[in-house]
Design a protein around this motif. Structure first.
Motif, PDB file in Angstrom:
ATOM      1  N   UNK A 204       0.925  -1.242  -0.601  1.00  0.00           N
ATOM      2  CA  UNK A 204      -0.071   0.041  -0.403  1.00  0.00           C
ATOM      3  C   UNK A 204       0.999   1.412   0.633  1.00  0.00           C
ATOM      4  N   UNK A 205       1.848   1.405   1.117  1.00  0.00           N
ATOM      5  CA  UNK A 205       2.332   2.489   0.548  1.00  0.00           C
ATOM      6  C   UNK A 205       3.291   2.156  -0.614  1.00  0.00           C
ATOM      7  N   UNK A 206       3.954   1.143  -0.596  1.00  0.00           N
ATOM      8  CA  UNK A 206       4.089   1.675  -2.720  1.00  0.00           C
ATOM      9  C   UNK A 206       3.629   1.968  -3.729  1.00  0.00           C
ATOM     10  N   UNK A 207       1.914   1.532  -3.751  1.00  0.00           N
ATOM     11  CA  UNK A 207       1.132   1.778  -4.485  1.00  0.00           C
ATOM     12  C   UNK A 207       0.677   4.027  -4.200  1.00  0.00           C
ATOM     13  N   UNK A 208       0.789   4.075  -2.765  1.00  0.00           N
ATOM     14  CA  UNK A 208       1.133   5.669  -2.312  1.00  0.00           C
ATOM     15  C   UNK A 208       1.888   6.493  -2.909  1.00  0.00           C
ATOM     16  N   UNK A 209       2.817   5.829  -3.221  1.00  0.00           N
ATOM     17  CA  UNK A 209       4.409   6.724  -3.558  1.00  0.00           C
ATOM     18  C   UNK A 209       3.757   6.693  -5.094  1.00  0.00           C
ATOM     19  N   UNK A 210       3.847   5.615  -5.612  1.00  0.00           N
ATOM     20  CA  UNK A 210       3.029   5.719  -7.160  1.00  0.00           C
ATOM     21  C   UNK A 210       1.764   6.964  -7.623  1.00  0.00           C
ATOM     22  N   UNK A 211       0.748   6.429  -6.932  1.00  0.00           N
ATOM     23  CA  UNK A 211      -0.259   7.453  -6.643  1.00  0.00           C
ATOM     24  C   UNK A 211       0.096   9.015  -6.360  1.00  0.00           C
ATOM     25  N   UNK A 212       1.334   9.260  -5.481  1.00  0.00           N
ATOM     26  CA  UNK A 212       1.606  10.810  -5.470  1.00  0.00           C
ATOM     27  C   UNK A 212       2.435  11.527  -6.704  1.00  0.00           C
ATOM     28  N   UNK A 213       3.624  10.389  -6.356  1.00  0.00           N
ATOM     29  CA  UNK A 213       4.408  10.919  -8.124  1.00  0.00           C
ATOM     30  C   UNK A 213       3.185  10.921  -9.437  1.00  0.00           C
ATOM     31  N   UNK A 214       2.626  10.320  -9.788  1.00  0.00           N
ATOM     32  CA  UNK A 214       0.947  10.684 -10.465  1.00  0.00           C
ATOM     33  C   UNK A 214       0.000  11.761 -10.539  1.00  0.00           C
ATOM     34  N   UNK A 215       0.045  11.863  -9.176  1.00  0.00           N
ATOM     35  CA  UNK A 215      -0.058  13.539  -8.998  1.00  0.00           C
ATOM     36  C   UNK A 215       0.519  14.968  -9.203  1.00  0.00           C
ATOM     37  N   UNK A 216       1.490  14.454  -8.610  1.00  0.00           N
ATOM     38  CA  UNK A 216       2.849  15.653  -9.548  1.00  0.00           C
ATOM     39  C   UNK A 216       2.941  15.543 -10.502  1.00  0.00           C
ATOM     40  N   UNK A 217       3.206  14.667 -11.654  1.00  0.00           N
ATOM     41  CA  UNK A 217       2.526  14.861 -12.737  1.00  0.00           C
ATOM     42  C   UNK A 217       1.834  15.275 -13.402  1.00  0.00           C
ATOM     43  N   UNK A 218       0.324  15.447 -13.025  1.00  0.00           N
ATOM     44  CA  UNK A 218      -0.816  15.648 -13.048  1.00  0.00           C
ATOM     45  C   UNK A 218      -0.545  17.551 -12.775  1.00  0.00           C
ATOM     46  N   UNK A 219       0.091  17.631 -11.403  1.00  0.00           N
ATOM     47  CA  UNK A 219       0.035  19.164 -11.454  1.00  0.00           C
ATOM     48  C   UNK A 219       0.309  19.673 -12.197  1.00  0.00           C
ATOM     49  N   UNK A 220       1.654  19.423 -12.192  1.00  0.00           N
ATOM     50  CA  UNK A 220       2.608  20.003 -13.337  1.00  0.00           C
ATOM     51  C   UNK A 220       2.537  20.147 -14.780  1.00  0.00           C
ATOM     52  N   UNK A 221       2.033  19.219 -15.132  1.00  0.00           N
ATOM     53  CA  UNK A 221       1.779  19.069 -16.841  1.00  0.00           C
ATOM     54  C   UNK A 221       0.156  19.695 -16.747  1.00  0.00           C
ATOM     55  N   UNK A 222      -0.951  19.327 -16.427  1.00  0.00           N
ATOM     56  CA  UNK A 222      -2.402  19.963 -16.025  1.00  0.00           C
ATOM     57  C   UNK A 222      -2.772  22.218 -15.444  1.00  0.00           C
ATOM     58  N   UNK A 223      -0.871  22.054 -14.612  1.00  0.00           N
ATOM     59  CA  UNK A 223      -1.572  23.105 -14.040  1.00  0.00           C
ATOM     60  C   UNK A 223      -0.308  23.729 -14.175  1.00  0.00           C
ATOM     61  N   UNK A 224       0.854  24.338 -14.675  1.00  0.00           N
ATOM     62  CA  UNK A 224       1.355  24.995 -14.587  1.00  0.00           C
ATOM     63  C   UNK A 224       1.591  25.869 -14.006  1.00  0.00           C
ATOM     64  N   UNK A 225       2.574  26.202 -12.625  1.00  0.00           N
ATOM     65  CA  UNK A 225       2.643  27.540 -12.597  1.00  0.00           C
ATOM     66  C   UNK A 225       4.334  27.722 -12.312  1.00  0.00           C
ATOM     67  N   UNK A 226       4.893  28.987 -12.613  1.00  0.00           N
ATOM     68  CA  UNK A 226       6.113  28.721 -12.783  1.00  0.00           C
ATOM     69  C   UNK A 226       6.650  30.366 -11.896  1.00  0.00           C
ATOM     70  N   UNK A 227       7.170  30.478 -11.021  1.00  0.00           N
ATOM     71  CA  UNK A 227       7.946  29.306 -10.029  1.00  0.00           C
ATOM     72  C   UNK A 227       7.365  28.799  -8.688  1.00  0.00           C
ATOM     73  N   UNK A 228       5.880  28.978  -8.534  1.00  0.00           N
ATOM     74  CA  UNK A 228       5.712  29.009  -7.277  1.00  0.00           C
ATOM     75  C   UNK A 228       6.220  27.217  -7.317  1.00  0.00           C
ATOM     76  N   UNK A 229       5.353  26.153  -8.467  1.00  0.00           N
ATOM     77  CA  UNK A 229       5.558  25.141  -8.353  1.00  0.00           C
ATOM     78  C   UNK A 229       6.984  24.548  -7.787  1.00  0.00           C
ATOM     79  N   UNK A 230       7.809  25.305  -8.794  1.00  0.00           N
ATOM     80  CA  UNK A 230       9.387  25.093  -8.571  1.00  0.00           C
ATOM     81  C   UNK A 230       9.928  25.525  -7.018  1.00  0.00           C
ATOM     82  N   UNK A 231       9.791  26.438  -6.683  1.00  0.00           N
ATOM     83  CA  UNK A 231       9.646  26.331  -4.776  1.00  0.00           C
ATOM     84  C   UNK A 231       9.126  25.996  -4.014  1.00  0.00           C
ATOM     85  N   UNK A 232       8.016  25.634  -4.693  1.00  0.00           N
ATOM     86  CA  UNK A 232       7.551  24.376  -3.545  1.00  0.00           C
ATOM     87  C   UNK A 232       7.813  22.512  -3.394  1.00  0.00           C
ATOM     88  N   UNK A 233       8.425  22.410  -4.338  1.00  0.00           N
ATOM     89  CA  UNK A 233       9.560  21.337  -4.606  1.00  0.00           C
ATOM     90  C   UNK A 233      10.858  21.445  -3.646  1.00  0.00           C
TER      91      UNK A 233
END
Length: 283
Positions: A204-233
């Motif tokens: 479950x932890x591994x699946x959750x890690x995969x889900x977080x990476x997927x959601x991170x990619x979705x935020x970066x791809x569909x809602x790009x906000x530079x440089x606020x996302x870069x600062x958050x990372x």
């Protein structure tokens, strides 16, 4: 028996992968690359996709409660692993305290970011009718004395110095998951006892890690906000480095819980044969 075999195979593969030296040392670099170059995906994704809507199920259920999901699964895994090895409640609580400290740091940064955004931002009311409309864009009228929460609730626009709290949280959760689950690989290689509940929690932890990476990619791809996302990372990676690569390396004490796995694989206990396997592995 068949399902148990599948569970063992999947968890063994995932444990070897997350416990590999290269992954443990360079996972933060991989995550940094995702944050830096993820917005490039916005040129190829469709804005008509279901993931282009903030009301999507994954955003509503998981992203808004990301820290809670992480604490539930990681906390359960850490507690069950540590308690099944040592049968010591105090030791299990010490390992769980890493999550509490990380959560406190996350909340402190969120409060600090809110204060910073309120101090540097301003509230604007859009004028959407009449001659104030220029080139299809409404003019904005400054509304002084409004906080961000009041401004947003009133349907107005808040513009200020922002750091993406979503990207900050996802990066911190990904790094925390990678650190806490990486100990399972060495534990299995030393012959540690692992029943189905422990393996299921790890999966479950591994699946959750995969889900977080997927959601991170979705935020970066569909809602790009530079440089606020870069600062958050960057803030998420900085928090991880300060905790897991700094504070937790000081060793277990009243003010430091120690690194993941410390005191679980190298201390003799009569309840299991992990230490015998470790001695054989070293020889």
């Amino acid at each position: 028996m068949f399902l148990n075999t599948i569970l063992v195979v999947l968890t063994d593969l995932a444990a070897r992968f997350l416990g590999h030296k290269v992954i443990r040392q360079h996972f933060h670099l991989l995550l940094s690359g995702v944050v830096m170059f993820g917005p490039v995906l916005s040129f190829w994704v469709s804005q008509h996709s279901i993931f282009a809507k903030r009301s999507h199920f994954l955003y509503r259920v998981f992203l808004r409660s990301g820290w809670g999901w992480t604490c539930i699964f990681v906390g359960s895994f850490v507690f069950l692993l540590s308690f099944s090895i040592r049968r010591s409640l105090s030791l299990s609580i010490r390992h769980l305290s890493r999550l509490g400290l990380a959560g406190g740091l996350w909340l402190a940064f969120c409060k600090l970011l809110d204060v910073l955004e309120n101090a540097t931002g301003s509230c604007y009311e859009p004028l959407s009718a009449g001659p104030e409309v220029v080139n299809g864009q409404p003019l904005l009228v400054l509304r002084e004395g409004e906080s961000k929460s009041v401004c947003v609730k009133a349907g107005m626009l808040w513009r200020g110095y922002e750091v993406s709290e979503d990207v900050f949280l996802l990066c911190l959760c990904c790094l925390l998951l990678a650190e806490e689950t990486a100990v399972f690989g060495p534990y299995l290689s030393l012959g540690g006892i692992s029943g189905a509940p422990l393996r299921i929690l790890f999966l479950f932890c591994v699946l959750l890690l995969g889900l977080w990476i997927f959601l991170l990619l979705c935020l970066l791809a569909y809602f790009p906000q530079f440089p606020t996302q870069l600062l958050g990372g960057a803030l998420g990676c900085l928090s991880w480095r300060g905790l897991y690569q700094g504070w937790y390396r000081l060793g277990p004490s009243w003010y430091c819980p120690g690194r993941p796995g410390l005191g679980l694989l190298n201390t003799k206990t009569p309840s299991n044969g992990v230490e015998d396997a470790q001695a054989n592995h070293s020889s």
